[in-house]
Scaffold this active site. Structure first.
Site, PDB file in Angstrom:
ATOM      1  N   ASP A  24       1.011  -1.162  -0.082  1.00 27.45           N
ATOM      2  CA  ASP A  24       0.156   0.133  -0.044  1.00 27.45           C
ATOM      3  C   ASP A  24       0.997   1.225  -0.200  1.00 27.45           C
ATOM      4  O   ASP A  24       1.609   1.592   0.940  1.00 27.45           O
ATOM      5  CB  ASP A  24      -0.907  -0.079   1.138  1.00 27.45           C
TER       6      ASP A  24
ATOM      7  N   GLU B 173      -7.252   0.426  -4.521  1.00 32.19           N
ATOM      8  CA  GLU B 173      -7.201   0.465  -2.893  1.00 32.19           C
ATOM      9  C   GLU B 173      -8.660   0.039  -2.472  1.00 32.19           C
ATOM     10  O   GLU B 173      -8.642  -0.876  -1.527  1.00 32.19           O
ATOM     11  CB  GLU B 173      -7.018   1.929  -2.280  1.00 32.19           C
TER      12      GLU B 173
ATOM     13  N   LYS C 210       2.819  11.155  -3.293  1.00 30.64           N
ATOM     14  CA  LYS C 210       1.811  10.467  -4.127  1.00 30.64           C
ATOM     15  C   LYS C 210       0.887  11.544  -5.091  1.00 30.64           C
ATOM     16  O   LYS C 210       0.272  11.094  -6.041  1.00 30.64           O
ATOM     17  CB  LYS C 210       0.893   9.601  -3.275  1.00 30.64           C
TER      18      LYS C 210
ATOM     19  N   ASP D  27     -12.592   5.675   3.104  1.00 31.95           N
ATOM     20  CA  ASP D  27     -11.109   5.415   3.406  1.00 31.95           C
ATOM     21  C   ASP D  27     -10.971   7.126   3.773  1.00 31.95           C
ATOM     22  O   ASP D  27     -10.778   7.986   3.014  1.00 31.95           O
ATOM     23  CB  ASP D  27     -10.353   5.306   2.031  1.00 31.95           C
TER      24      ASP D  27
HETATM   25  N1  LIG Z   1      -6.576   5.503  17.095  1.00 28.75           N
HETATM   26  C1  LIG Z   1      -6.719   6.552  16.375  1.00 28.75           C
HETATM   27  N2  LIG Z   1      -7.760   7.516  16.540  1.00 28.75           N
HETATM   28  C2  LIG Z   1      -7.913   8.386  15.769  1.00 28.75           C
HETATM   29  N3  LIG Z   1      -7.310   8.582  14.697  1.00 28.75           N
HETATM   30  C3  LIG Z   1      -6.017   7.948  14.426  1.00 28.75           C
HETATM   31  C4  LIG Z   1      -5.956   6.794  15.315  1.00 28.75           C
HETATM   32  N4  LIG Z   1      -4.756   6.129  14.627  1.00 28.75           N
HETATM   33  C5  LIG Z   1      -4.672   6.631  13.626  1.00 28.75           C
HETATM   34  N5  LIG Z   1      -5.470   7.904  13.191  1.00 28.75           N
HETATM   35  C6  LIG Z   1      -5.230   8.690  12.234  1.00 28.75           C
HETATM   36  O1  LIG Z   1      -5.327   8.442  11.073  1.00 28.75           O
HETATM   37  C7  LIG Z   1      -4.568   8.945  10.196  1.00 28.75           C
HETATM   38  C8  LIG Z   1      -3.451   8.408   9.103  1.00 28.75           C
HETATM   39  O2  LIG Z   1      -4.342   7.363   8.503  1.00 28.75           O
HETATM   40  P1  LIG Z   1      -3.713   6.449   7.453  1.00 28.75           P
HETATM   41  O3  LIG Z   1      -2.280   5.785   7.812  1.00 28.75           O
HETATM   42  O4  LIG Z   1      -4.531   5.561   7.060  1.00 28.75           O
HETATM   43  O5  LIG Z   1      -3.254   7.365   6.340  1.00 28.75           O
HETATM   44  P2  LIG Z   1      -2.714   7.322   4.966  1.00 28.75           P
HETATM   45  O6  LIG Z   1      -3.581   6.217   4.244  1.00 28.75           O
HETATM   46  O7  LIG Z   1      -1.312   7.267   4.534  1.00 28.75           O
HETATM   47  O8  LIG Z   1      -3.371   8.632   4.407  1.00 28.75           O
HETATM   48  P3  LIG Z   1      -4.089   9.085   2.999  1.00 28.75           P
HETATM   49  O9  LIG Z   1      -5.232   8.258   2.710  1.00 28.75           O
HETATM   50  O10 LIG Z   1      -3.783  10.389   3.362  1.00 28.75           O
HETATM   51  O11 LIG Z   1      -2.923   8.799   1.892  1.00 28.75           O
HETATM   52  C9  LIG Z   1      -3.669  10.141  10.997  1.00 28.75           C
HETATM   53  O12 LIG Z   1      -4.567  11.400  10.794  1.00 28.75           O
HETATM   54  C10 LIG Z   1      -3.806   9.585  12.399  1.00 28.75           C
HETATM   55  O13 LIG Z   1      -3.888  10.444  13.411  1.00 28.75           O
HETATM   56 MG   LIG Z   2      -4.752   5.458   2.590  1.00 32.34          MG
END
Ligand SMILES: Nc1ncnc2c1ncn2[C@@H]1O[C@H](COP(=O)(O)OP(=O)(O)OP(=O)(O)O)[C@@H](O)[C@H]1O
Ligand SMILES: [Mg+2]
Lengths: 619, 107
Positions: A25, A183, A86, A205
């Protein structure tokens, strides 16, 4: 040393022949790599046990920092620390929003933009490849061998240029791409929807910085993307920001310095994540300015201050459903993806809107990678016979040709199942016309100027005929990754022209080849040398084993058999001095096959001696 | 004659079978792989065959065919972690020279 994993019945691989496949991913904020081990999809972690790799690359004068190591550089060296690369994949300067607010030095090159860094000009493909390379190495260290292939995920709305860029980045990172997978489709696969259910599913998402909503329809193993919508500026970060503003209001402190602001933001994020599991959280820290923040945030406060953000997620949901011509009741299940969907008020709002509890039992950060790993495992041939599933994706945007008047004639409509080929006949419009040019475009709009231009090519050598007499058959073909090739054939004469659509973002095949070569010059990227080294070890191993076997049980062979095996041994000895991994591998296989029967005879002899003195009941 | 699992290996196997959703136990076995000798086999079992022997080790059913048992008698299956890599390891008293890879051996 390769540690063993439990295979499906009848599926255990021969030694050194494991088909190691991973799902990746490649996220805007975080990236992950996963694999199927002992029948279960798992994310692979780094030495510190962390599965997430922040998608951050910091170019320093002589080296590169990546992931968690590059976090601090976002503040100390923003220009050379690339976040959210990205968003630039397969995009030109004109395509990217808020470019003026970014700390980078951009370069305008045809098609895809580039960034000037401490290590010179870098394309988003090269930057993404750095992230992928780290994940590849992590996977190889975890699985104890070289990867057979990878499935890499892309957002459902990615167009051809963005998909091609992703694929190129993976190639550059030394990965063999088995498939690019949408995705939301990967998330649905992780939940096992592909082999249990038919119907319409919504994938919600909410990541760090972006929100994507996809409506998928599943019929007999085919996932069709009915609609995608989203908000590229809505994510968990915005919830942090609301808390941050609230803290500034309530703590009565002076406007913070840049450093203090970052501290407050990080504290806000921690508070937000804590409120997911507890009713209240302390927002407490001492600033550089000497001021103190000492507040308590309750869940109710937090829900109240972020309610507008939560409501905002429903806008793309409604739009996507409208586009698909569906109502919330038509949706059979809602899959939650992205760390920010852990927040209870997001889950509640989604549940209320769709009238059902969303699927949340898998880790929302990981579902996409897990689904990709399952797909990779199947594509690499590791699934049991009775469980072969075929997962088909569909084309996200229509593909067409420019026709008279700047209109787009759609040849392959969106949502056609991949792979697909469609042909259409065209003709000349002038007397004596001997050439015809084709302009390939992607998009749903009628006007070519509103679609994305993918490529142009020409068919020459059409014999002069009256207007309308030539029959030119244009075939569009899209492979399983969603990548396009187009050919044109004048049917009466057989004159032909074709093009593999390298979307016009500026990287030619030669450039990619050059980038690959320069990658190989770096010692660790030297795959050819590594393959040779591994084959040598393999050859030495089998030579050693054969010598021992012949010494111990050579009497089991007749003279002709012995001569044949000796000859193959001599041949393989000679090959080990050479430099060609493929011939060497062939030599190993030949010797291995030629001695199979001998090995079986030895096994029987050992078996007999093992059985001597026991009676079969003891066994 | 017996084949055993370390407690750790048994815990992992149990866990994997649970997550897989079905399974009678695991099969240990050997198969010939050319001159290089024998290769280990480690698979889930949905149904034991007539020719199979079944042992119980820490609550896990360990299935093995008679032929393989001659090579694996006394073997203990362990679950180990080596750096980032983790997985099962055969501690086989019959093996004379293990290939450094841990996947194949000679007797
Ligand atoms: N326990 C939690 N409660 C609330 N928010 C959370 C928790 N754990 C992670 N997050 C939030 O999730 C977000 C990151 O999500 P994720 O890793 O899915 O992003 P990503 O897929 O890389 O981002 P994008 O979709 O923008 O590419 C951050 O804002 C983080 O603070
Ligand atoms: Mg993502």
């Amino acid at each position: 040393m390769a540690l063993l994993q439990i295979a499906e019945p009848g599926q255990s691989a021969m030694p050194h022949k494991h088909r190691l496949a991973v799902g990746i991913d490649l996220g805007t904020t975080n990236s992950l790599v996963a694999t199927v081990r002992n029948g279960i999809a798992v994310c692979l972690t780094d030495e510190q046990g962390r599965a997430l790799l922040p998608s951050l690359v910091h170019y320093r004068d002589n080296d590169i920092e990546l992931g968690f190591d590059a976090m601090n550089a976002r503040v100390s060296d923003p220009r050379n620390t690339i976040v959210s690369v990205k968003r630039f994949m397969g995009r030109g300067l004109a395509d990217v929003a808020h470019i003026e607010a970014m700390p980078y030095i951009f370069e305008e090159t045809p098609g895809m933009l580039r960034l000037r860094t401490a290590q010179g000009s870098k394309s988003p493909v090269e930057i993404s490849a750095e992230i992928l390379r780290v994940l590849r190495k992590r996977a190889e260290a975890s699985l104890g061998g070289e990867l057979t292939g990878a499935v890499v995920t892309v957002p459902a709305y990615f167009d051809d240029a963005q998909r091609q860029a992703t694929r190129d980045a993976a190639r550059l990172a030394g990965l063999h791409v088995l498939r690019l997978l949408n995705e939301p489709t990967a998330a649905a696969v992780a939940y096992g929807l592909d082999n249990t259910s038919e119907g319409v599913y919504a994938v919600f998402d909410l990541g760090g910085g972006t929100f994507d909503l996809s409506i998928l329809k599943l019929t007999r193993g085919v996932f069709e993307v009915l609609a995608t919508n989203g908000d590229t500026a809505l994510g968990g970060d915005d919830f942090d920001h609301r808390l941050y503003c609230w803290a500034l209001d309530h703590a009565r402190i002076a406007p913070p310095s840049a450093e203090d602001a970052r501290r407050l933001q990080m504290a806000a994020r921690a508070v937000k994540e804590l409120l997911t599991v507890s009713e209240e959280a302390p927002f407490r820290l001492r600033l550089d300015s000497g001021e103190e923040v000492d507040l308590t945030v309750t869940r109710t406060d937090f829900f109240e201050m972020t309610r507008p953000l939560v409501q905002k997620t429903l806008v793309p949901v409604k739009r996507a459903l409208r586009d698909a011509g569906l109502s919330p009741r038509d949706v059979k299940g809602v899959v939650m993806v992205g760390g920010a969907t852990r927040m209870p008020h997001i889950q509640r709002t989604v549940a209320e809107y769709f009238g059902q509890e969303p699927l949340t039992n898998l880790d929302p950060d990981k579902v996409v990678a897990l689904g990709a790993a399952m797909q990779a495992n199947a594509l690499a041939g590791n699934r049991r016979e009775d469980d072969q599933w075929l997962l088909l994706d569909v084309i996200p945007l229509s593909l067409g040709l420019e026709t008279m008047g700047g209109l787009s004639e759609k040849i392959i409509p969106r949502n056609a199942t991949l792979p697909v080929a469609r042909a259409q006949e065209f003709t000349t419009f002038k007397d004596g016309q001997t050439a015809m040019s084709f302009h390939i475009v992607q998009g749903e709009r009628e006007l070519v100027s509103d679609c994305r231009s993918l490529a142009r090519f020409e068919l020459r050598g059409i014999p002069p005929m009256a207007a309308g007499a030539a029959r030119i058959r244009v075939t569009f073909q899209v492979d399983a990754d969603g990548l396009l090739s187009v050919s044109a054939l004048e049917t009466s004469t057989g004159v032909e022209a074709s093009i593999h659509v390298k979307p016009s973002y500026g990287l030619t095949d030669d450039e990619i080849a050059a980038m690959l070569r320069s990658g190989l010059e770096n010692a660790d990227g030297d795959q050819a040398a590594r393959a040779l080294r591994e084959q040598r070890v393999e050859a030495e191993r089998i030579l050693e084993a054969c010598t021992q076997a012949l010494a111990a049980d050579g009497d089991l062979l007749d003279e002709a058999e012995r001569t044949a095996i000796d000859a193959l041994i001599a041949r393989l000895r000679k090959l080990t001095a050479g430099h060609d991994a493929a011939t060497l591998s062939e030599g190993v296989n030949t010797l291995s096959r030629a001695t199979e029967d001998f090995a079986a005879r030895r096994m029987n002899r050992t078996l007999r001696s093992a059985l001597t003195g026991h009676n079969i009941d003891e066994l | 004659m017996s084949i055993t699992l370390t407690e750790r290996a048994a815990r992992h196997v149990g866990n994997f079978i649970d997550k897989r959703g079905k399974g009678f136990g695991i099969r240990l076995g050997v198969k010939t792989s050319g001159c290089s000798g024998m290769a280990y086999k480690l698979e889930f079992v949905d149904q034991a065959l007539d020719d199979d022997l079944v042992f119980d080790s820490h609550g896990v059913k360990v299935v093995i065919d008679r032929k393989s048992l001659a090579y694996l008698n006394g073997t203990e299956l362990d679950y180990v972690r080596e750096g980032l890599n983790e997985g099962f390891k055969f501690n086989n008293p019959n093996a004379k020279n293990q290939c450094g890879c841990g996947e194949s051996f000679n007797v």
